[in-house]
Scaffold this active site. Sequence first.
Site, PDB file in Angstrom:
ATOM      1  N   ALA A  38      32.075  41.185  51.636  1.00 30.18           N
ATOM      2  CA  ALA A  38      32.852  39.813  51.952  1.00 30.18           C
ATOM      3  C   ALA A  38      33.726  39.290  50.986  1.00 30.18           C
ATOM      4  O   ALA A  38      33.377  38.440  50.181  1.00 30.18           O
ATOM      5  CB  ALA A  38      31.994  38.897  52.428  1.00 30.18           C
ATOM      6  N   PRO A  65      38.550  35.106  48.973  1.00 40.49           N
ATOM      7  CA  PRO A  65      40.252  35.372  48.451  1.00 40.49           C
ATOM      8  C   PRO A  65      40.197  36.388  47.495  1.00 40.49           C
ATOM      9  O   PRO A  65      41.232  36.552  46.981  1.00 40.49           O
ATOM     10  CB  PRO A  65      40.666  34.028  48.239  1.00 40.49           C
ATOM     11  CG  PRO A  65      39.505  33.321  48.111  1.00 40.49           C
ATOM     12  CD  PRO A  65      38.192  33.798  48.797  1.00 40.49           C
ATOM     13  N   GLY A  66      39.040  37.059  47.007  1.00 40.69           N
ATOM     14  CA  GLY A  66      39.283  38.163  46.073  1.00 40.69           C
ATOM     15  C   GLY A  66      39.131  37.818  44.446  1.00 40.69           C
ATOM     16  O   GLY A  66      39.215  38.691  43.889  1.00 40.69           O
ATOM     17  N   ASP A 113      37.135  42.182  54.454  1.00 40.76           N
ATOM     18  CA  ASP A 113      36.789  40.884  54.860  1.00 40.76           C
ATOM     19  C   ASP A 113      37.178  40.943  56.427  1.00 40.76           C
ATOM     20  O   ASP A 113      37.978  41.809  56.875  1.00 40.76           O
ATOM     21  CB  ASP A 113      37.567  39.706  54.123  1.00 40.76           C
ATOM     22  CG  ASP A 113      36.984  38.520  54.281  1.00 40.76           C
ATOM     23  OD1 ASP A 113      36.198  38.037  53.282  1.00 40.76           O
ATOM     24  OD2 ASP A 113      36.939  37.900  55.278  1.00 40.76           O
ATOM     25  N   ASP A 163      34.633  43.684  60.371  1.00 43.39           N
ATOM     26  CA  ASP A 163      33.216  43.056  60.484  1.00 43.39           C
ATOM     27  C   ASP A 163      32.274  43.804  59.572  1.00 43.39           C
ATOM     28  O   ASP A 163      32.020  44.815  59.789  1.00 43.39           O
ATOM     29  CB  ASP A 163      32.831  42.849  61.878  1.00 43.39           C
ATOM     30  CG  ASP A 163      31.508  42.342  61.854  1.00 43.39           C
ATOM     31  OD1 ASP A 163      30.947  41.772  60.879  1.00 43.39           O
ATOM     32  OD2 ASP A 163      30.969  41.785  63.079  1.00 43.39           O
ATOM     33  N   ASP A 193      28.709  38.666  48.602  1.00 43.42           N
ATOM     34  CA  ASP A 193      29.084  37.148  48.523  1.00 43.42           C
ATOM     35  C   ASP A 193      29.273  36.776  49.636  1.00 43.42           C
ATOM     36  O   ASP A 193      30.190  36.554  50.137  1.00 43.42           O
ATOM     37  CB  ASP A 193      30.251  37.270  47.434  1.00 43.42           C
ATOM     38  CG  ASP A 193      30.553  35.902  46.798  1.00 43.42           C
ATOM     39  OD1 ASP A 193      29.487  35.155  46.561  1.00 43.42           O
ATOM     40  OD2 ASP A 193      31.613  35.276  46.769  1.00 43.42           O
ATOM     41  N   CYS A 253      26.892  30.339  47.310  1.00 43.92           N
ATOM     42  CA  CYS A 253      27.236  29.035  46.797  1.00 43.92           C
ATOM     43  C   CYS A 253      26.620  28.010  47.437  1.00 43.92           C
ATOM     44  O   CYS A 253      27.159  27.052  47.661  1.00 43.92           O
ATOM     45  CB  CYS A 253      28.711  28.927  46.483  1.00 43.92           C
ATOM     46  SG  CYS A 253      29.853  28.925  47.880  1.00 43.92           S
TER      47      CYS A 253
END
Length: 482
Positions: A115, A118-119, A139, A166, A183, A236
């Site tokens: 996942a 944005p990298g 992603d 997916d 992540d 997070c």
Amino acid sequence: MNITTAALDRAFARYKPIVDDWAAFLDALTRPLPPVVWTNTLRVSPSTLEAWLAEEGFEPTPLSWYPGAFRLAPGSRPGRSWLYRVGVMHIQEEVSLLPVALLAPQPGERVLDIAAAPGGKTAQMAVSMGNRGTVVANDVTFVRMRALRHALERLGLVNVSTTIHDGTNLPRAIGAFDRVLVDAPCSCEGTARKNPEVVGLCGLDFSLEHQGVQKALLRKAVLLCRPGGRIVYSTCTFAPEENEAVVDAVVRDFGQHRLRLLPARVPGFHVSPGLARWAGQTFVDGMENAARVWPHHNDTGGFFVAVIEKSPHGWGTRPPDVPPVAHLWPEKVVPAMDERAFLAERFGLTPEQFSGYVWLRLKKQGLHIVNDDHRPPPRPQPDGVGMLFLHTKARTPKITTAGALLFGHVATRNVVVLTREQRDAYLVREEITLSPEQVDSCTAPGFVIVTYRGVALGTALCRRHPSRYVLESLFPKGWMRG
Ligand code: SAM
């Protein structure tokens, strides 16, 4: 949006029993986050970056626990600096460096970021692997992959293939991985310092909404990891329902004799152990090895990380091993003699400088370059492989900005060294009048590579006007904002 201590107290009240210093926790959440950058060691050394950051007034402080990363003065805007725009450094939240530090990918390995957008972590792992081996960055969201692609180009990364799929449903044909990062999408409670709006959303119901996809991504990661390999699960968020409960469920599914929790610890970075129990549920043995990061402990955002080792024994058939790119797609490998002659003639870039790389014609617009030990997925079909290096549609091939950033420092012909003022003009696409010495560094009007202090900035077009020579900046418009 300013967030009050009272609002935080209400939103996170259910965590009071597991936070060691509630007042310090709330206080940390009301302060802005210090900006952090890390060195692109493919381009410069950490000591060089530190000196340049200091010259630019960023007051860098090295992170004791992560070599090459620096905290900058509060309120700094590193995204506007030339150092960011030409890929000498990357901006990433301090706590979000932890999962890749614990994944510890090695050069030559095959690693999945399931996942990835944005990298930030994809870029971090690809650089730490020295631009060798394979990162497959996947992603489900197409638009979020744009930022990831931009980061890869800016940083000069060739060892990444991207897929848009997916992650819970990736086919076995994607091949086996040495390491997998999950992540996971989450309720983001730990980002309240930078996104105060999350505080209004969070709560038990919102956390439970994420559990299904989190467990499914982690299960898929286990299946795609080779026996003996490593999986890192991170979020997070503070919610145990999205953290320990997810890891617990997946470890129980596969069996505790097959998945082992390793200590998620890095010297110099303070973490609290994963919870042994929560809301009446007791978690599997070893959960204390997981790491909870509370914002007041290191003055960061909040995070959770678990490191899972997959036992070498006791698994059925494993996903297939994937061959290197030249064996996988021999029909796409290009000897590219004309293009090589152009690069040697125009920039003094010799074939030896490209040893260790393979050229591929993947799309009509030009040639891609990728490291020769790269093993892209046969399926799902990658959306990108390596780096677009040369546009070949026009009469004269044109090196891309990403290509110039990666190879510009070894070019020996038609390299124009800019002054500080010219560097700033170049990065906002202003025309530059060349000095006689700079004109002498060009063999003829045409494409040139521009550098500053030995760092390639990109490409430009050298043109002759009646009374002078000028440089037309080809710095990409989309990169100007930083
Ligand atoms: N690792 C990223 C980084 O460091 O920049 C951040 C990842 S973010 C926390 C979670 C990501 O999961 C989002 O980009 C989201 O699009 C993606 N995602 C959500 N559901 C997914 C799925 N089923 N398969 C793959 N990715 C998914």
